[in-house]
Motif scaffolding. Sequence first.
Motif, PDB file in Angstrom:
ATOM      1  N   ALA A 176       0.963  -1.211   0.096  1.00 39.54           N
ATOM      2  CA  ALA A 176       0.019   0.047  -0.078  1.00 39.54           C
ATOM      3  C   ALA A 176       0.908   1.126  -0.009  1.00 39.54           C
ATOM      4  O   ALA A 176       0.656   2.162  -0.651  1.00 39.54           O
ATOM      5  CB  ALA A 176      -0.789  -0.075   1.319  1.00 39.54           C
ATOM      6  N   ALA A 177       1.898   1.323   0.768  1.00 41.08           N
ATOM      7  CA  ALA A 177       2.830   2.724   0.773  1.00 41.08           C
ATOM      8  C   ALA A 177       3.284   2.764  -0.433  1.00 41.08           C
ATOM      9  O   ALA A 177       3.549   3.874  -0.866  1.00 41.08           O
ATOM     10  CB  ALA A 177       3.871   2.063   1.862  1.00 41.08           C
ATOM     11  N   HIS A 178       3.840   1.805  -1.149  1.00 42.97           N
ATOM     12  CA  HIS A 178       4.633   1.980  -2.432  1.00 42.97           C
ATOM     13  C   HIS A 178       3.612   2.144  -3.436  1.00 42.97           C
ATOM     14  O   HIS A 178       3.873   3.020  -4.704  1.00 42.97           O
ATOM     15  CB  HIS A 178       5.453   0.776  -3.008  1.00 42.97           C
ATOM     16  CG  HIS A 178       6.708   0.713  -2.289  1.00 42.97           C
ATOM     17  ND1 HIS A 178       7.764   1.242  -2.964  1.00 42.97           N
ATOM     18  CD2 HIS A 178       7.413   0.209  -1.268  1.00 42.97           C
ATOM     19  CE1 HIS A 178       8.972   1.163  -2.064  1.00 42.97           C
ATOM     20  NE2 HIS A 178       8.569   0.450  -1.104  1.00 42.97           N
ATOM     21  N   ALA A 179       2.406   1.939  -3.421  1.00 43.39           N
ATOM     22  CA  ALA A 179       1.318   2.114  -4.458  1.00 43.39           C
ATOM     23  C   ALA A 179       0.908   3.537  -4.265  1.00 43.39           C
ATOM     24  O   ALA A 179       0.552   4.178  -5.326  1.00 43.39           O
ATOM     25  CB  ALA A 179      -0.127   1.200  -4.032  1.00 43.39           C
ATOM     26  N   VAL A 180       0.721   4.280  -3.127  1.00 42.32           N
ATOM     27  CA  VAL A 180       0.472   5.325  -2.916  1.00 42.32           C
ATOM     28  C   VAL A 180       1.479   6.398  -3.534  1.00 42.32           C
ATOM     29  O   VAL A 180       1.207   7.618  -3.725  1.00 42.32           O
ATOM     30  CB  VAL A 180       0.086   5.781  -1.332  1.00 42.32           C
ATOM     31  CG1 VAL A 180      -0.117   6.942  -1.168  1.00 42.32           C
ATOM     32  CG2 VAL A 180      -1.310   4.766  -1.225  1.00 42.32           C
ATOM     33  N   ASP A 181       2.609   6.101  -3.110  1.00 43.19           N
ATOM     34  CA  ASP A 181       4.006   6.944  -2.999  1.00 43.19           C
ATOM     35  C   ASP A 181       4.969   6.527  -4.074  1.00 43.19           C
ATOM     36  O   ASP A 181       5.622   5.544  -4.028  1.00 43.19           O
ATOM     37  CB  ASP A 181       4.406   7.156  -1.706  1.00 43.19           C
ATOM     38  CG  ASP A 181       5.288   8.158  -1.385  1.00 43.19           C
ATOM     39  OD1 ASP A 181       6.015   8.822  -2.391  1.00 43.19           O
ATOM     40  OD2 ASP A 181       5.123   8.759  -0.380  1.00 43.19           O
TER      41      ASP A 181
END
Length: 227
Positions: A176-181
Amino acid sequence: GDVAVLVPAAGRGERLGPGLPKALRELAGSPLLVHAVRRLAQADCVGHVVVAVPAGAVDSVSALLTPVLAGTGVGLGLVVGGAERQQSVALALAAVPGGYPIILVHDAARAFAPPELVDRVAAAVRAGSDAVIPVLPVVDTIKQVDPDGAVTGTVDRSVLRAVQTPQGFRRTVLAAAHAVDTDGGATDDAGLVERLGGRVTTVPGAESALKITRPFDLQVAALLVDP
Ligand code: C5P
């Protein structure tokens, strides 16, 4: 093991001086990446490793690492890295097979991180943390300076920690963190989780997990090579 480790190793390592990409520089006859992956495979929790390598290096790195992992039961994936470390991590994450609910991210430059540190980080994720980082107290006094180098303040070092890798994550949280950013600016993966408002916890780091960045660091690391 139920843990997959992503190893960003696609950087050029310019601060180490001219030569091969840093992860492929040799120490005691083996590239730093070989030292790093050998230690990862010695950790009981690790079942799979995905390395992000410089463009053009997939075949040579495969030839280097296949014998290191032979007989360990640890699987290997290789991807070509991106322009920034963060992109290299995202590309490696996308190459992890199913069945690994815990993901560690470990810089090849921290080639002598002990297997116990790897297991400690993974255990903290397994115990319920979304994101875990190994840290050490800051020993130097830290000052802020202006552009001319004149001191403008002294920072309270008791609340500071120096951050190492491996950093550990519940897989869903890291994805999720890499998908957002995706802008590539983060210098570590826990920083992406922080930006999302996630809780990041700490475990004690290890001095032998030093980041090999400058030529002096290579001299120190030479003392850590197995006899
Ligand atoms: O440059 P720095 O020392 O912060 O790099 C940390 C790690 O990230 C190194 O292991 C390096 O090989 C890796 N990296 C990468 N892809 C990039 C830049 C750095 O995998 N584009």
